[in-house]
Design a protein around this motif. Structure first.
Motif, PDB file in Angstrom:
ATOM      1  N   LEU A 222       7.258  27.037  25.843  1.00 18.92           N
ATOM      2  CA  LEU A 222       7.950  28.093  26.568  1.00 18.92           C
ATOM      3  C   LEU A 222       7.260  29.435  26.346  1.00 18.92           C
ATOM      4  CD1 LEU A 222      10.419  28.573  28.370  1.00 18.92           C
ATOM      5  CD2 LEU A 222      11.748  29.005  26.299  1.00 18.92           C
ATOM      6  N   GLN A 223       6.812  29.664  25.128  1.00 26.07           N
ATOM      7  CA  GLN A 223       6.069  30.892  24.850  1.00 26.07           C
ATOM      8  C   GLN A 223       4.773  30.938  25.644  1.00 26.07           C
ATOM      9  OE1 GLN A 223       4.134  31.266  21.036  1.00 26.07           O
ATOM     10  NE2 GLN A 223       4.638  33.440  20.909  1.00 26.07           N
ATOM     11  N   ALA A 224       4.101  29.813  25.747  1.00 30.26           N
ATOM     12  CA  ALA A 224       2.835  29.767  26.480  1.00 30.26           C
ATOM     13  C   ALA A 224       3.024  30.102  27.954  1.00 30.26           C
ATOM     14  CB  ALA A 224       2.197  28.384  26.336  1.00 30.26           C
ATOM     15  N   ALA A 225       4.223  29.805  28.481  1.00 36.72           N
ATOM     16  CA  ALA A 225       4.494  30.079  29.891  1.00 36.72           C
ATOM     17  C   ALA A 225       4.766  31.562  30.142  1.00 36.72           C
ATOM     18  CB  ALA A 225       5.690  29.254  30.363  1.00 36.72           C
ATOM     19  N   ALA A 226       5.192  32.305  29.102  1.00 33.73           N
ATOM     20  CA  ALA A 226       5.487  33.733  29.272  1.00 33.73           C
ATOM     21  C   ALA A 226       5.145  34.470  27.982  1.00 33.73           C
ATOM     22  CB  ALA A 226       6.943  33.936  29.649  1.00 33.73           C
ATOM     23  N   PRO A 227       3.872  34.492  27.599  1.00 34.33           N
ATOM     24  CA  PRO A 227       3.485  35.065  26.298  1.00 34.33           C
ATOM     25  C   PRO A 227       3.743  36.559  26.182  1.00 34.33           C
ATOM     26  CG  PRO A 227       1.547  34.599  27.638  1.00 34.33           C
ATOM     27  CD  PRO A 227       2.714  33.998  28.350  1.00 34.33           C
ATOM     28  N   ASP A 228       3.918  37.247  27.295  1.00 34.95           N
ATOM     29  CA  ASP A 228       4.142  38.686  27.261  1.00 34.95           C
ATOM     30  C   ASP A 228       5.531  39.063  26.774  1.00 34.95           C
ATOM     31  OD1 ASP A 228       5.022  37.433  29.684  1.00 34.95           O
ATOM     32  OD2 ASP A 228       5.391  39.420  30.536  1.00 34.95           O
ATOM     33  N   ARG A 229       6.488  38.113  26.815  1.00 35.14           N
ATOM     34  CA  ARG A 229       7.863  38.467  26.449  1.00 35.14           C
ATOM     35  C   ARG A 229       8.580  37.413  25.621  1.00 35.14           C
ATOM     36  NH1 ARG A 229      11.148  36.416  30.794  1.00 35.14           N
ATOM     37  NH2 ARG A 229       9.847  35.546  32.449  1.00 35.14           N
ATOM     38  N   VAL A 230       7.898  36.329  25.282  1.00 38.54           N
ATOM     39  CA  VAL A 230       8.516  35.281  24.468  1.00 38.54           C
ATOM     40  C   VAL A 230       7.826  35.228  23.111  1.00 38.54           C
ATOM     41  CG1 VAL A 230       8.992  32.817  24.241  1.00 38.54           C
ATOM     42  CG2 VAL A 230       9.161  33.915  26.494  1.00 38.54           C
ATOM     43  N   SER A 231       8.623  35.341  22.060  1.00 41.61           N
ATOM     44  CA  SER A 231       8.117  35.247  20.687  1.00 41.61           C
ATOM     45  C   SER A 231       8.715  34.018  20.022  1.00 41.61           C
ATOM     46  CB  SER A 231       8.499  36.494  19.884  1.00 41.61           C
ATOM     47  OG  SER A 231       7.946  37.659  20.466  1.00 41.61           O
ATOM     48  N   VAL A 232       7.912  33.344  19.199  1.00 45.97           N
ATOM     49  CA  VAL A 232       8.366  32.152  18.489  1.00 45.97           C
ATOM     50  C   VAL A 232       8.162  32.340  16.988  1.00 45.97           C
ATOM     51  CG1 VAL A 232       8.025  29.672  18.123  1.00 45.97           C
ATOM     52  CG2 VAL A 232       7.838  30.628  20.429  1.00 45.97           C
ATOM     53  N   VAL A 233       9.211  32.018  16.230  1.00 44.48           N
ATOM     54  CA  VAL A 233       9.123  32.013  14.774  1.00 44.48           C
ATOM     55  C   VAL A 233       9.558  30.639  14.286  1.00 44.48           C
ATOM     56  CG1 VAL A 233       9.952  32.995  12.618  1.00 44.48           C
ATOM     57  CG2 VAL A 233       9.581  34.483  14.601  1.00 44.48           C
ATOM     58  N   ARG A 234       8.701  30.008  13.501  1.00 42.64           N
ATOM     59  CA  ARG A 234       9.037  28.715  12.898  1.00 42.64           C
ATOM     60  C   ARG A 234       9.541  28.936  11.481  1.00 42.64           C
ATOM     61  NH1 ARG A 234       5.982  23.108  13.629  1.00 42.64           N
ATOM     62  NH2 ARG A 234       5.330  23.197  15.802  1.00 42.64           N
ATOM     63  N   LEU A 235      10.637  28.262  11.150  1.00 39.48           N
ATOM     64  CA  LEU A 235      11.140  28.269   9.787  1.00 39.48           C
ATOM     65  C   LEU A 235      10.735  26.959   9.125  1.00 39.48           C
ATOM     66  CD1 LEU A 235      14.749  29.716  10.290  1.00 39.48           C
ATOM     67  CD2 LEU A 235      12.701  30.917   9.505  1.00 39.48           C
ATOM     68  N   ASP A 236       9.932  27.049   8.094  1.00 37.38           N
ATOM     69  CA  ASP A 236       9.440  25.846   7.422  1.00 37.38           C
ATOM     70  C   ASP A 236      10.556  25.149   6.638  1.00 37.38           C
ATOM     71  OD1 ASP A 236       6.862  26.255   8.365  1.00 37.38           O
ATOM     72  OD2 ASP A 236       6.278  27.445   6.619  1.00 37.38           O
ATOM     73  N   GLY A 237      10.503  23.830   6.634  1.00 43.27           N
ATOM     74  CA  GLY A 237      11.388  23.044   5.790  1.00 43.27           C
ATOM     75  C   GLY A 237      12.822  22.953   6.245  1.00 43.27           C
ATOM     76  N   VAL A 238      13.113  23.326   7.486  1.00 43.47           N
ATOM     77  CA  VAL A 238      14.502  23.292   7.949  1.00 43.47           C
ATOM     78  C   VAL A 238      14.617  22.424   9.196  1.00 43.47           C
ATOM     79  CG1 VAL A 238      14.875  25.598   7.016  1.00 43.47           C
ATOM     80  CG2 VAL A 238      14.397  25.339   9.450  1.00 43.47           C
ATOM     81  N   GLY A 239      15.812  21.881   9.399  1.00 39.39           N
ATOM     82  CA  GLY A 239      16.070  21.009  10.531  1.00 39.39           C
ATOM     83  C   GLY A 239      16.924  21.681  11.590  1.00 39.39           C
ATOM     84  N   HIS A 240      17.525  20.861  12.435  1.00 42.07           N
ATOM     85  CA  HIS A 240      18.217  21.344  13.630  1.00 42.07           C
ATOM     86  C   HIS A 240      19.387  22.270  13.300  1.00 42.07           C
ATOM     87  CE1 HIS A 240      19.461  21.293  17.794  1.00 42.07           C
ATOM     88  NE2 HIS A 240      20.677  20.905  17.439  1.00 42.07           N
ATOM     89  N   LEU A 241      20.057  22.034  12.201  1.00 43.54           N
ATOM     90  CA  LEU A 241      21.254  22.814  11.867  1.00 43.54           C
ATOM     91  C   LEU A 241      20.929  24.040  11.017  1.00 43.54           C
ATOM     92  CD1 LEU A 241      23.843  19.963  11.133  1.00 43.54           C
ATOM     93  CD2 LEU A 241      23.618  21.352  13.202  1.00 43.54           C
ATOM     94  N   PHE A 242      19.728  24.585  11.162  1.00 47.44           N
ATOM     95  CA  PHE A 242      19.331  25.689  10.281  1.00 47.44           C
ATOM     96  C   PHE A 242      20.206  26.931  10.396  1.00 47.44           C
ATOM     97  CE2 PHE A 242      16.524  26.386  14.009  1.00 47.44           C
ATOM     98  CZ  PHE A 242      16.725  27.738  14.260  1.00 47.44           C
TER      99      PHE A 242
END
Length: 261
Positions: A222-242
């Motif tokens: 999704l970020q690749a489709a709109a890199p000018d306004r979409v930011s992604v942050v990954r949280l390491d070691g966490v699952g769906h219910l983070f």
């Protein structure tokens, strides 16, 4: 945990709608919407942390199922906007966990003037959950056996999270009837209507690196489709219910992105 009072909003022409919400804090407003079938209590600790950091937080839950009524996702999104109107929130960052993030995305398209930006926690996308995660979701939403739930939960929370703590929250917050209504709403709404991004609206995607329900790769696409306004942050070691298991880390990402310290 926030001590603000839980309230129910019933619009004048409600058609039986009764929408739970909690409003707390002072400052710029963030709206938080829970994942499918979960009560707003699951976002309580995250909300409390944001309130302590001078945010006003509006948590909005789901209406109850009503006989003969099959809402679309647009209808569920309208419920959120109706609560915003009721409490006098003209505009806000709209955020949500899983389905809550999908509703936030729809609100940004249907009511762009009310949305400062979108925050998607474990964003839903085209990648299907793994078989293990699907089975875990089924177990967690149907079992009353603590041991069975605790065995299933690592597929949803990652290996490092406190399963007992997560289960105590989710067990009290789950609602299978609401899940069925929300599933019907998804089925009655064309996928193109909830996968779009509103033009010009900034988006923060927070992904759990071990999320087997909402793939972090979908967030990156999704970020690749709109890199000018979409930011992604990954949280390491966490699952769906983070948002439940790691509310502090989730809050820090939101605070840092919005720069409202």
């Amino acid at each position: 945990m926030t001590t603000a009072t839980r309230q129910i909003f019933e619009p004048a022409e409600s058609g039986g709608r009764a929408i739970p919400y909690v409003l707390d804090g002072e400052g710029p407003t963030v709206v938080l919407l829970p994942a499918a079938g979960l009560d707003i209590v699951t976002l309580g600790t995250l909300a409390s942390i944001l309130v302590e950091e001078d945010f006003r937080v509006l948590r909005v839950g789901s209406r109850r199922p009503a006989a003969g009524v099959t809402p679309t996702l647009h209808d569920l999104a309208q419920d959120v906007v109706d609560v915003m109107d009721h409490v006098g929130v003209t505009d806000a960052w709209i955020g949500g966990h899983a389905l809550g993030g999908t509703l936030a995305r729809i609100i940004s398209v249907d009511h762009t003037d009310r949305v400062d930006g979108v925050i998607m926690l474990a964003a839903e996308g085209p990648t299907a959950p793994t078989a293990e995660a699907t089975a875990a979701l089924r177990t967690v939403f149907t079992t009353d056996d603590d041991a069975e739930a605790l065995e299933a939960l690592p597929a949803l929370i990652g290996q490092s999270a406190d399963a007992v703590h997560a289960w105590n929250i989710v067990k009290a917050a789950r609602d299978a009837d609401v899940v069925a209504m929300q599933d019907a709403a998804v089925a009655s709404t064309a996928s193109t209507e909830w996968t779009e991004l509103a033009a010009g609206v900034p988006v923060l995607l927070v992904a759990g690196a071990e999320d087997a329900v909402s793939s972090p790769q979908d967030a990156e696409q999704l970020q690749a489709a709109a890199p000018d306004r979409v930011s992604v942050v990954r949280l390491d070691g966490v699952g769906h219910l983070f948002p439940v298991t790691h509310p502090g880390e989730t809050s820090w990402v939101i605070e840092d992105y919005l720069d409202w310290d």
